[in-house]
Motif scaffolding. Sequence first.
Motif, mmCIF file in Angstrom:
data_model
loop_
_atom_site.group_PDB
_atom_site.id
_atom_site.type_symbol
_atom_site.label_atom_id
_atom_site.label_comp_id
_atom_site.label_asym_id
_atom_site.label_seq_id
_atom_site.Cartn_x
_atom_site.Cartn_y
_atom_site.Cartn_z
ATOM 1 N N LEU A 43 82.542 31.171 39.483
ATOM 2 C CA LEU A 43 81.797 32.162 38.596
ATOM 3 C C LEU A 43 81.425 31.686 37.426
ATOM 4 C CD1 LEU A 43 83.530 35.625 39.384
ATOM 5 C CD2 LEU A 43 81.196 34.975 39.974
ATOM 6 N N THR A 44 82.205 30.854 36.938
ATOM 7 C CA THR A 44 81.907 30.239 35.472
ATOM 8 C C THR A 44 80.453 29.311 35.568
ATOM 9 O OG1 THR A 44 83.119 28.340 35.980
ATOM 10 C CG2 THR A 44 84.252 30.146 34.946
ATOM 11 N N LEU A 45 80.237 28.768 36.789
ATOM 12 C CA LEU A 45 78.959 27.872 36.928
ATOM 13 C C LEU A 45 78.081 28.485 38.045
ATOM 14 C CD1 LEU A 45 81.095 24.830 37.794
ATOM 15 C CD2 LEU A 45 80.441 25.074 35.890
ATOM 16 N N THR A 46 78.175 29.745 38.538
ATOM 17 C CA THR A 46 77.340 29.993 39.512
ATOM 18 C C THR A 46 76.960 31.565 39.334
ATOM 19 O OG1 THR A 46 78.502 28.907 41.271
ATOM 20 C CG2 THR A 46 76.978 30.528 42.057
ATOM 21 N N PRO A 47 75.456 31.777 39.269
ATOM 22 C CA PRO A 47 74.922 33.216 38.842
ATOM 23 C C PRO A 47 75.431 34.170 40.071
ATOM 24 C CG PRO A 47 73.336 31.719 39.599
ATOM 25 C CD PRO A 47 74.430 30.793 39.434
ATOM 26 N N CYS A 48 75.785 35.197 39.901
ATOM 27 C CA CYS A 48 76.112 36.130 40.864
ATOM 28 C C CYS A 48 76.224 37.676 40.450
ATOM 29 C CB CYS A 48 77.647 35.950 41.182
ATOM 30 S SG CYS A 48 78.351 37.087 42.204
ATOM 31 N N GLY A 62 93.233 39.178 46.084
ATOM 32 C CA GLY A 62 92.250 40.082 45.489
ATOM 33 C C GLY A 62 92.903 40.908 44.349
ATOM 34 N N PHE A 63 94.183 41.359 44.556
ATOM 35 C CA PHE A 63 94.855 42.184 43.445
ATOM 36 C C PHE A 63 94.928 41.374 42.082
ATOM 37 C CE2 PHE A 63 96.770 44.336 47.256
ATOM 38 C CZ PHE A 63 95.968 45.218 47.093
ATOM 39 N N GLY A 64 95.417 40.046 42.276
ATOM 40 C CA GLY A 64 95.532 39.336 41.147
ATOM 41 C C GLY A 64 94.425 39.014 40.365
ATOM 42 N N ALA A 65 93.258 38.507 41.273
ATOM 43 C CA ALA A 65 91.856 38.390 40.849
ATOM 44 C C ALA A 65 91.000 39.381 40.045
ATOM 45 C CB ALA A 65 91.053 37.900 41.917
ATOM 46 N N MET A 66 91.350 40.657 40.221
ATOM 47 C CA MET A 66 90.781 41.895 39.797
ATOM 48 C C MET A 66 90.775 41.833 38.340
ATOM 49 S SD MET A 66 88.557 43.354 41.821
ATOM 50 C CE MET A 66 88.257 44.573 40.490
ATOM 51 N N PRO A 67 91.916 41.596 37.690
ATOM 52 C CA PRO A 67 91.959 41.777 36.227
ATOM 53 C C PRO A 67 91.249 40.671 35.202
ATOM 54 C CG PRO A 67 93.967 42.034 37.023
ATOM 55 C CD PRO A 67 93.082 41.547 38.366
ATOM 56 N N HIS A 68 91.106 39.457 36.059
ATOM 57 C CA HIS A 68 90.121 38.342 35.665
ATOM 58 C C HIS A 68 88.781 38.661 35.550
ATOM 59 C CE1 HIS A 68 93.813 36.069 34.862
ATOM 60 N NE2 HIS A 68 94.328 36.444 36.303
ATOM 61 N N LEU A 69 88.557 39.168 36.952
ATOM 62 C CA LEU A 69 86.987 39.359 37.175
ATOM 63 C C LEU A 69 86.556 40.419 36.134
ATOM 64 C CD1 LEU A 69 87.160 39.906 40.928
ATOM 65 C CD2 LEU A 69 85.904 38.045 39.609
ATOM 66 N N ARG A 70 87.219 41.632 36.027
ATOM 67 C CA ARG A 70 86.907 42.571 35.079
ATOM 68 C C ARG A 70 86.831 42.234 33.438
ATOM 69 N NH1 ARG A 70 85.165 44.302 38.711
ATOM 70 N NH2 ARG A 70 83.330 43.736 37.134
ATOM 71 N N GLN A 71 88.039 41.338 33.227
ATOM 72 C CA GLN A 71 87.904 40.857 31.686
ATOM 73 C C GLN A 71 86.951 39.850 31.725
ATOM 74 O OE1 GLN A 71 91.798 39.774 30.351
ATOM 75 N NE2 GLN A 71 90.865 38.320 28.762
ATOM 76 N N ASP A 72 86.400 38.787 32.354
ATOM 77 C CA ASP A 72 85.515 37.467 32.164
ATOM 78 C C ASP A 72 84.583 37.737 32.629
ATOM 79 O OD1 ASP A 72 88.140 36.352 30.909
ATOM 80 O OD2 ASP A 72 88.565 35.334 32.766
ATOM 81 N N PHE A 73 84.248 38.587 33.767
ATOM 82 C CA PHE A 73 82.773 38.858 34.283
ATOM 83 C C PHE A 73 82.643 40.226 34.471
ATOM 84 C CE2 PHE A 73 84.994 34.820 35.781
ATOM 85 C CZ PHE A 73 83.953 33.898 35.488
ATOM 86 N N PRO A 74 82.384 40.853 33.618
ATOM 87 C CA PRO A 74 82.498 42.588 33.714
ATOM 88 C C PRO A 74 81.129 42.948 34.340
ATOM 89 C CG PRO A 74 82.254 41.767 31.191
ATOM 90 C CD PRO A 74 82.531 40.610 32.184
ATOM 91 N N GLU A 75 80.122 42.073 34.092
ATOM 92 C CA GLU A 75 78.821 42.470 35.019
ATOM 93 C C GLU A 75 78.801 42.069 36.355
ATOM 94 O OE1 GLU A 75 78.844 38.186 34.347
ATOM 95 O OE2 GLU A 75 79.504 39.827 32.956
ATOM 96 N N VAL A 76 79.715 41.413 36.785
ATOM 97 C CA VAL A 76 79.804 41.156 38.160
ATOM 98 C C VAL A 76 80.241 42.543 38.831
ATOM 99 C CG1 VAL A 76 80.484 39.787 39.931
ATOM 100 C CG2 VAL A 76 79.630 38.722 37.954
ATOM 101 N N GLY A 97 89.082 48.374 39.369
ATOM 102 C CA GLY A 97 87.842 47.913 39.076
ATOM 103 C C GLY A 97 86.802 47.441 40.027
ATOM 104 N N ALA A 98 87.315 47.461 41.290
ATOM 105 C CA ALA A 98 86.274 47.347 42.471
ATOM 106 C C ALA A 98 85.375 48.420 42.594
ATOM 107 C CB ALA A 98 86.919 47.096 43.799
ATOM 108 N N SER A 99 84.157 48.072 42.719
ATOM 109 C CA SER A 99 82.985 49.297 43.001
ATOM 110 C C SER A 99 82.875 49.562 44.482
ATOM 111 C CB SER A 99 81.523 48.655 42.889
ATOM 112 O OG SER A 99 81.645 48.162 41.385
ATOM 113 N N GLY A 100 83.597 49.010 45.442
ATOM 114 C CA GLY A 100 83.293 49.447 46.810
ATOM 115 C C GLY A 100 84.319 48.896 47.708
ATOM 116 N N TYR A 101 84.606 49.628 48.885
ATOM 117 C CA TYR A 101 85.701 49.029 49.896
ATOM 118 C C TYR A 101 85.200 49.268 51.352
ATOM 119 C CZ TYR A 101 90.728 47.603 51.074
ATOM 120 O OH TYR A 101 91.678 46.939 51.587
#
Length: 215
Positions: A43-48, A62-76, A97-101
């Motif tokens: 995500l630091t290098l690829t538009p998404c 996924g549980f561990g990744a979610m906090p980083h996603l929300r903090q570092d890539f809130p627009e994704v 913070g997931a938008s869907g499941y």
Amino acid sequence: MIRLILADDHAIIRDGIRALLTEDAGLEITAEAGNGQELLDKLTLTPCDVVLMDVNMPVLDGFGAMPHLRQDFPEVKVLVLSMLDHPNYVARMLNAGASGYVLKNADIAEISHAIRMVAAGRQYLGTEIGMNLLQQITAGNSLSEATTRKTNDLSKRELEVLTLIAEGLTNAEIADKLFTSKRTIETHRQNIIEKTQAKNTAALIKFAVSEGLIE
């Protein structure tokens, strides 16, 4: 064009999703990742716009990744694609913070629709998950209604007797406390058992606690 990154530890699943989604002209898969840490690095290098992510992954799930996603890539936006259908997993990911499941057994049309929904800023819950939750809610309401009916069936005097039974008083003690005969209390007790369908005193106490008649 909605830009996607696929995050799943099984290459065969990523290949299958890629093959199916390439037929959708409105979607573009810009990268793939085999675990949560690799996803964050990509995500630091690829538009998404949307991450299509599994829950169970090595290194960082996924549980561990979610906090980083929300903090570092809130627009994704994050759309979970998993075989885990227990409500606890669904709730944890959505609360994180997931938008869907969506479940992995969903057809490609539903997955494409879910991607578009979350990309547009809306939330999406897979059809099968929604039906499972609806069945649980309905079952819960039925149990609640049945319990409420049992409580409503009891007279004021029977509720008093039930409370005293739950407090551990004997029929004789209850009779003295309510200024009536032991035989009358025995009749009330039998009526309470029949109305609540409790098999013994322990079941009566459990019922009284569940109804908030005693603590």
